[in-house]
Write a protein that holds these residues in place. Structure first.
Motif: not given
Ligand code: SF4
Length: 455
Positions: A46-49, A238-247, A349-363
């Motif tokens: 959530e935070l990454g997104s 781009i990310i705003p600040k260095e502390k965001h690297l932790g995410v 070229a997709s089954t639209l199963c949604g597995s990609c969205s489920n694993v995406c780290p930035v949602k």
């Protein structure tokens, strides 16, 4: 050829397809195990997104802030609106240093800009130093995966390739031997390089510094030995600040390979004494993608490859079948934005199963965006008459229960007595790899009513 036709070529070697499928699923399972060890993984996503959404909404300000801080650090900052400008800037820097030998760590942006052939045409030797990238470079192929560029190659194939190009002995695909030979070969290239080119995983607006993640340390090796470092980044890095690297560093490594952290997360802020550092900030279609409301979230992507590893289509069709720099589910969203005509088959070229969205780290809502692209493409591109007519009829039939019931009854009759070749023939792509279920005498509705009547 569209995606389906290209996938058919990959599918000819069934053993390889099965192995490719298993290898990527293994990486997916490693990702799951690693992600589940982190308490609050979903919160981290959530935070990454949210950080990425903030970046995209204030991109102009963050980019200017990054430029100004990088310049304060003594870094030369260049802007490129497209691939041609990017390549010309790189070439100009190389010319200024009379550089003839370049080592490059993995950068999907330079792949996207086709930098290697551009420089090679101008008499410059470019060596990809990531092992997987070097393998595909020797094979004169593009990468088939953004994290595992040579995942489509078996170790036996690499053995033969190294014998041809590096003069190694036959080793029956012995990985230790092949890696040690690659190391020797690359060490020589590192020592002789004039310039090192790297990508950028995260550029920190607040400091003007940036981070490059590798598992082989090849970015560091190149940068520390060469006199000039050129870093190429897309505007969305781009990310705003260095502390965001932790995410992002936690999300990236776990999602990509299941590692808790990438082996080398190298921070670059300024050039060493008597050396030079350049950053090229590239748009190349990203601003346009940002302006497409339905697709702008695709720019959240941190290029972890998790959506590829989990995608049943990608795993069984191979990265080259996408004919795009970024393959797989996210590539099928980005590529039509660059060239809709060329890449119009990809969102299908997709089954639209949604597995990609489920694993995406930035949602990223990947499967929803793929569905959206289908709607855009169907509206904007001419569709085959047969397909259009069938869908028109289907629309009428599905809109009326009585029509639907009649169509079902007729189909049950026809399918029972019609000759098999009506479905399984060369002209019907649908029947090539599918079996119809056994045709029943009655539909569910009739069966249900009968069941209720009989108590
Ligand atoms: S879309 Fe998400 S899962 Fe796919 S590569 Fe990008 S960040 Fe990773």
């Amino acid at each position: 050829m569209g995606h389906a036709e290209k996938a058919e070529i990959f599918n000819k070697d069934e053993a390889k397809v099965n192995w490719h499928d298993k290898a990527l699923w293994y990486v997916r399972e490693k990702r799951d195990a690693s992600a589940h060890k982190v308490q609050g993984w979903e919160y981290l996503r959530e935070l990454g997104s949210a950080i990425k959404a903030n970046v995209l909404s204030n991109l102009d300000a963050y980019l200017i802030q990054f430029e100004s801080n990088a310049k304060k650090n003594g870094v030369n900052v260049h802007w490129a609106s497209n691939a041609e400008e990017h390549n010309a800037i790189v070439h100009k820097i190389l010319e200024a240093h009379q550089a003839k030998k370049v080592v490059k760590s993995k950068s999907m942006l330079t792949e996207e800009c086709h930098l290697n052939p551009y420089l090679e045409d101008r008499g410059i030797e470019v060596i990809d130093t990531d092992l997987g990238e070097r393998i595909v470079q020797l094979a004169k192929e593009p990468p088939s995966h953004i994290v595992l560029p040579a995942i489509h190659k078996t170790k036996e194939e690499v053995d033969i390739l190294f014998q041809e190009h590096l003069g190694t002995k036959p080793s029956n695909g012995n990985p230790e031997y092949l890696v040690s030979e690659a190391r020797k070969h690359l060490r020589d290239k590192f020592l002789k390089a004039d310039v090192a080119i790297t990508g950028v995983n995260f550029a920190v607006a607040d400091t003007g510094g940036f981070v490059v993640c590798t598992n082989e340390g090849n970015a560091d090796m190149g940068v520390h030995l060469a006199k000039v470092h050129i870093a190429c980044m897309g505007i969305e890095k781009i990310i705003p600040k260095e502390k965001h690297l932790g995410v992002f560093l936690r999300l990236l490594a776990r999602s990509a390979t299941g590692q808790p952290i990438t082996t080398y997360s190298s921070h670059f802020n300024k050039a060493e004494e008597s050396k030079e550092m350049h950053i090229i900030i590239v748009d190349n279609g990203r601003t346009e993608q940002l302006s497409r409301e339905d697709f702008r979230a695709s720019l959240h992507c941190i290029r972890c490859g998790a959506c590829m590893n989990t995608c049943p289509i990608y795993r069984r069709s191979g990265g080259h079948s996408y004919d795009a720099t970024i393959p797989g589910p996210i590539g099928s969203i980005l590529s039509p934005g660059m060239d809709m005509k060329k890449h119009s088959s990809l969102p299908f070229a997709s089954t639209l199963c949604g597995s990609c969205s489920n694993v995406c780290p930035v949602k990223i809502n990947i499967h929803e965006q793929l569905y959206k692209w289908r709607q855009v493409i169907v509206k904007e591109q001419k569709q085959p008459v047969v397909k259009k007519s069938i869908l028109k009829v289907a629309g009428v039939v599905l809109a009326k229960p009585s029509f639907y019931g009649f169509a079902g009854k007729s189909a049950r009759f026809v399918l029972k007595y019609a000759p098999k070749f009506m479905i399984y023939n060369k002209l019907n792509a649908w029947g090539k790899a599918r079996d119809l279920p056994e045709v029943k005498n009655e539909n569910f509705d009739a069966w249900y009513k009968k069941r209720n009547k009989n108590g």
